[in-house]
Design a protein around this motif. Structure first.
Motif, PDB file in Angstrom:
ATOM      1  N   TYR A 138     -15.362  -3.909   0.904  1.00  0.00           N
ATOM      2  CA  TYR A 138     -14.580  -4.738   1.819  1.00  0.00           C
ATOM      3  C   TYR A 138     -15.498  -5.757   2.470  1.00  0.00           C
TER       4      TYR A 138
ATOM      5  N   LEU B 233     -22.079  -3.904   9.103  1.00  0.00           N
ATOM      6  CA  LEU B 233     -21.875  -3.372   7.766  1.00  0.00           C
ATOM      7  C   LEU B 233     -21.088  -4.439   7.007  1.00  0.00           C
TER       8      LEU B 233
ATOM      9  N   LYS C 111      -6.143  -2.072  -0.536  1.00  0.00           N
ATOM     10  CA  LYS C 111      -7.296  -1.470  -1.208  1.00  0.00           C
ATOM     11  C   LYS C 111      -7.963  -2.476  -2.141  1.00  0.00           C
TER      12      LYS C 111
ATOM     13  N   LYS D 283     -20.882  -0.152  12.896  1.00  0.00           N
ATOM     14  CA  LYS D 283     -21.347   1.232  12.749  1.00  0.00           C
ATOM     15  C   LYS D 283     -21.999   1.769  14.016  1.00  0.00           C
TER      16      LYS D 283
ATOM     17  N   GLU E 293     -18.654  -3.180   3.105  1.00  0.00           N
ATOM     18  CA  GLU E 293     -18.294  -1.773   3.288  1.00  0.00           C
ATOM     19  C   GLU E 293     -17.834  -1.192   1.956  1.00  0.00           C
ATOM     20  N   PRO E 294     -18.613  -0.235   1.422  1.00  0.00           N
ATOM     21  CA  PRO E 294     -18.240   0.296   0.101  1.00  0.00           C
ATOM     22  C   PRO E 294     -16.937   1.073   0.168  1.00  0.00           C
ATOM     23  N   ALA E 295     -16.150   0.960  -0.888  1.00  0.00           N
ATOM     24  CA  ALA E 295     -14.877   1.675  -0.946  1.00  0.00           C
ATOM     25  C   ALA E 295     -14.589   2.008  -2.391  1.00  0.00           C
ATOM     26  N   GLU E 296     -13.717   2.970  -2.582  1.00  0.00           N
ATOM     27  CA  GLU E 296     -13.278   3.231  -3.948  1.00  0.00           C
ATOM     28  C   GLU E 296     -11.814   3.644  -3.956  1.00  0.00           C
ATOM     29  N   ALA E 297     -11.145   3.224  -5.014  1.00  0.00           N
ATOM     30  CA  ALA E 297      -9.730   3.538  -5.144  1.00  0.00           C
ATOM     31  C   ALA E 297      -9.376   3.538  -6.618  1.00  0.00           C
TER      32      ALA E 297
ATOM     33  N   TYR F 200      -9.154  -7.953   8.172  1.00  0.00           N
ATOM     34  CA  TYR F 200      -9.608  -6.559   8.152  1.00  0.00           C
ATOM     35  C   TYR F 200      -8.537  -5.653   7.537  1.00  0.00           C
TER      36      TYR F 200
ATOM     37  N   ARG G   9      -7.648  -3.416   3.548  1.00  0.00           N
ATOM     38  CA  ARG G   9      -7.544  -1.957   3.516  1.00  0.00           C
ATOM     39  C   ARG G   9      -6.170  -1.468   3.073  1.00  0.00           C
ATOM     40  N   ILE G  10      -5.111  -2.187   3.462  1.00  0.00           N
ATOM     41  CA  ILE G  10      -3.795  -1.700   3.008  1.00  0.00           C
ATOM     42  C   ILE G  10      -3.493  -2.123   1.576  1.00  0.00           C
TER      43      ILE G  10
ATOM     44  N   GLU H 105      -3.264  -0.795  -4.280  1.00  0.00           N
ATOM     45  CA  GLU H 105      -2.192   0.027  -3.720  1.00  0.00           C
ATOM     46  C   GLU H 105      -0.871  -0.531  -4.235  1.00  0.00           C
TER      47      GLU H 105
ATOM     48  N   ARG I 288     -16.508  -0.309  14.624  1.00  0.00           N
ATOM     49  CA  ARG I 288     -16.393   0.137  13.234  1.00  0.00           C
ATOM     50  C   ARG I 288     -17.207  -0.720  12.284  1.00  0.00           C
TER      51      ARG I 288
END
Lengths: 67, 711
Positions: free
Chosen positions: B8, B464, B85, B370, B467-471, B78, B82-83, B153, B367
């Protein structure tokens, strides 16, 4: 002033009438639609924001962000 | 299922967050200054650039487009990632969006104090900036739809719907209201005139509140409130009803009460029921927000973020109840032109937009950095001083609005106005203005504490940025057995956007078509003539100085108004007014029948020093108008521009326009000199006086010389 000017336009009444009918019908449609959704669908949807797939398991960032 | 790794983009969120804080402080500081200026005219400092009438638009633009705008983008960038993904569609577009928006704000901050303005409220910026706004908005739209298109998503959470509606509708509103004909780089005339211009402007104004200040923030509420509370929204069904009825109804709710009386009975009754139902979506949203905290109220006591959000949502509920009430004719007759409206918008701006923004900032900054919030205690202090600030702001303004309106309407038993002197109804309000400025100061102190707290938090942490993410990779867009139409729509953002656009446009069209029919339906008055070149230049000075921020030009057909100002205003009197200058607030009296009311010398001395002519007046001095010379180089282009949009200046008139201008200026200057004013005809004050003396005189059978064709 708006009223007098708008009233002098011929056929103006049709616009708010059309609008009322469309909006009213649409409103009812949305209510019917939303109340016929399955429980599973609703629960999937409402949990979307709570799962953001971030790999950062940031335990110090508890809900609310403050300690 | 295969998991995809991605990240992200938090840097763009951080950038918008910083911009939100910086512009929030600037916008509110200007607001604070004008709150003091309104009762202490000395604080105008005698400079054009620091005078109330030029700073008021700066304040509204800074708060709406800079503070709330950046907060909206911060919140969307932001949450959208996230919603869905997915990372934002393009880092480059994100950057262009950010810097483009900041440059728009910067050019607004420069041009508005310089008096470069269209005078249309919340659309004051001149045409080159309007074009820039449209371009940056398209960049934002591509970035958003691109992100939605590549999302992982499958479903589109309700917040996205609000974001999509915002992007689409603001574009439509901005473009339709900004159609104008340029005179030069810094000056344009609205394509519409008079009543039509007013209708388009307030169609824009109403819906800009709906789609810039309300829908994006509702989207944010549906994301951040569940996040902060750690539980899903109270009722997802309610949020769906909330969304569709809100966008569908809001777009036409602006002038709908203007049309009602032309309706047959059955439709009126249905309309009344429907109007009351309108409160349902707004309150549905508020209740949905508050009930999300069911069983978590102990958290609200502990957590300043939730406190901010609760007050924000409550303020939203209050403002959206008050709005429909204010559109009732009998309430509007009292509230219009008064501080009541100022109170109403500040409950929305300080409470709803301001508090939700700070709730989100307190949640989001720790957030992405961090770390933990620097001080919970300071956040609590911010909350309490801010809440008290809102109360100390709103209550005196409600009081002031109602007091002044009642004084305007008060008759003695003999049937004459009890307060015939407008000034008396103003000086009476000074203590209330003083309390308001204290309320504003408290809110501002809260904001400073908030910014300090957030800066300390930023310093303690490190960004940060990625921001690492996985989906799981999104499954192909294949229909599942038994899926419904809406879910099909939901998987296809373009179709969804198209559907939402069509819905908004249906509402918009039904509303706007009568507006475009208006032009040919305004009864013309044969004695109403175009402005002379000198009056036109004077009118543009009136716009430059922002006189319309405190003076209306619209006398309503009430006995209390015709007694005070004269004959009520007729639609046909405004046919050459590009733009209309009806105003929305009477800090000073209405000026529509100002022409020929006072001698020229009165206006001269009044502009030089209002307090000398009207002791106790709150009006700033405009002494530079007596010194500065009128820029006559623009006359020809102005006549040409106006003729091209339908003002009947005879052919070739632009060639002799300056000659005519000088002729009229000489007459006025001679009259002023005779009365002891050391003035020359080239001064700006002469043009302004010419305009003021023309105001509302056409229907009095006042002979304006006919303009002849020049061969």
């Amino acid at each position: 002033m708006y009223k007098q000017v708008l009233q002098s336009i011929s056929g103006i009444e049709i616009y708010p009438e059309i609008a009322l009918i469309i909006f009213f019908a649409f409103f009812l449609g949305v209510i019917v639609w939303s109340f016929t959704r399955s429980k599973k669908y609703i629960s999937t949807m409402e949990n979307i924001p709570l799962d953001d797939s971030s790999s950062e398991k940031s335990s110090n960032l508890n809900a609310g962000g403050v300690k | 299922m295969e998991m995809e790794k991605f990240s992200y983009d938090n840097r763009i969120v951080r950038n918008f967050a910083i911009a939100t804080m910086v512009w929030g402080v600037v916008g509110m500081l200007v607001g604070l200054l004008i709150a003091f200026q309104i009762y202490l005219p000395v604080l105008n400092f005698g400079l054009p650039y620091t005078t109330f009438s030029r700073l008021r638009p700066l304040h509204t633009n800074a708060v709406i487009f800079a503070f709330v705008g950046n907060a909206m983008f911060m919140g969307i960038y932001y949450s959208l990632q996230r919603i869905t993904k997915a990372r934002m569609f393009s880092d480059l577009l994100s950057k262009i969006h950010f810097w483009g928006w900041q440059s728009i704000i910067l050019s607004a901050a420069l041009t508005l104090p310089l008096g470069i303005t269209t005078s249309k409220e919340y659309a004051e910026l001149e045409w080159p900036i309007d074009i820039l706004i449209a371009l940056v908005w398209v960049v934002f739209a591509i970035n958003m739809f691109g992100t939605i298109a590549k999302r992982r998503e499958k479903h589109m959470y309700v917040a996205i719907w609000f974001y999509v509606a915002t992007v689409v509708t603001v574009a439509v509103l901005h473009i339709v209201n900004s159609i104008e004909i340029p005179v030069n780089l810094f000056k344009s005339y609205s394509m519409y005139a008079g009543v039509q211009d007013a209708l388009v402007q307030w169609w824009y104004g109403h819906n800009a509140v709906a789609f810039f200040l309300t829908t994006p923030f509702l989207g944010l509420m549906y994301y951040y409130l569940p996040k902060a509370a750690g539980r899903p929204v109270y009722s997802y069904k309610l949020s769906i009803i909330h969304f569709w009825s809100l966008i569908f109804i809001y777009i036409w709710a602006g002038p709908h009460h203007l049309l009602y009386t032309a309706l047959p009975d059955w439709a009126q009754s249905l309309g009344t029921v429907f109007s009351i139902m309108l409160i349902a979506p707004s309150w549905g949203g508020m209740i949905n927000g508050l009930l999300t905290l069911r069983g978590a109220w102990d958290k609200v006591r502990e957590d300043p973020i939730l406190k901010f959000m609760v007050v924000a949502v409550t303020a939203y509920g209050m403002a959206t109840f008050e709005g429909p009430m204010l559109s009732l004719k009998n309430v509007n007759a009292i509230a219009h032109y008064t501080d009541w409206i100022v109170a109403h918008v500040h409950v929305g701006a300080l409470g709803w937009n301001g508090f939700l923004t700070f709730g989100i900032l307190y949640w989001l900054i720790p957030r992405i950095y961090k770390t933990n919030l620097y001080s919970k205690k300071l956040a609590n202090i911010h909350f309490w001083i801010g809440t008290l600030g809102i109360v100390f702001y709103a209550v005196p303004m409600y009081w002031s609005g109602i007091t002044q309106s009642l004084m305007w309407k008060q008759f003695t038993p003999e049937g004459i106005l009890q307060y015939p002197n407008f000034l008396e109804t103003v000086t009476n309000l000074i203590p209330l203005y003083a309390i308001r400025s204290v309320g504003g100061t408290m809110y501002f102190v809260g904001v400073i504490i908030g910014v300090y707290n957030l800066v300390k938090t930023i310093k303690a942490g490190s960004l940060l940025a990625e921001e690492p993410a996985e989906a799981p990779a999104r499954m192909l867009n294949t229909a599942e057995p038994g899926e419904t139409k809406h879910r099909w729509l939901e998987r296809k953002p373009l179709q969804f956007a198209l559907a939402a656009t069509v819905l908004v446009l249906i509402g918009g069209l039904i509303e706007i078509i009568p507006t475009f029919l208006v032009k040919s339906n305004v009864p013309t008055i044969s004695s109403v003539k175009p402005y002379t070149p000198l009056e036109l230049q004077g009118r543009d000075l009136y716009i430059r100085e922002g006189c319309n921020n405190c003076h209306s030009q619209m006398i309503r057909p009430f006995r209390s108004e015709t007694e005070r100002y004269g004959e009520y205003s007729k639609a046909g009197e405004y046919v050459y007014d590009h733009p209309f200058l009806w105003g929305s607030k009477r800090t000073g009296p209405d000026l529509h029948r100002e022409g020929m009311k006072y001698p020229n010398i009165w206006h001269y001395l009044h502009m030089q020093d209002p307090q000398q002519i009207s002791p106790g007046s709150l009006m700033p001095a405009y002494a530079w108008l007596l010194e500065d010379e009128l820029d006559m180089s623009t006359t020809e282009d102005k006549i040409n521009a106006l003729r091209s949009i339908g003002v009947p200046y005879p052919a070739g008139y632009e060639k002799i326009a300056n000659e005519e201008l000088m002729k009229q200026a000489l007459e006025i200057a001679a009259d002023l000199q005779k009365n002891g004013a050391p003035v020359t005809p080239e001064k700006e004050i002469v043009a302004l006086i010419a305009y003021l003396q023309r105001l509302g005189t056409d229907i009095k059978g006042n002979k304006t010389a006919d303009m002849k064709e020049v061969k």
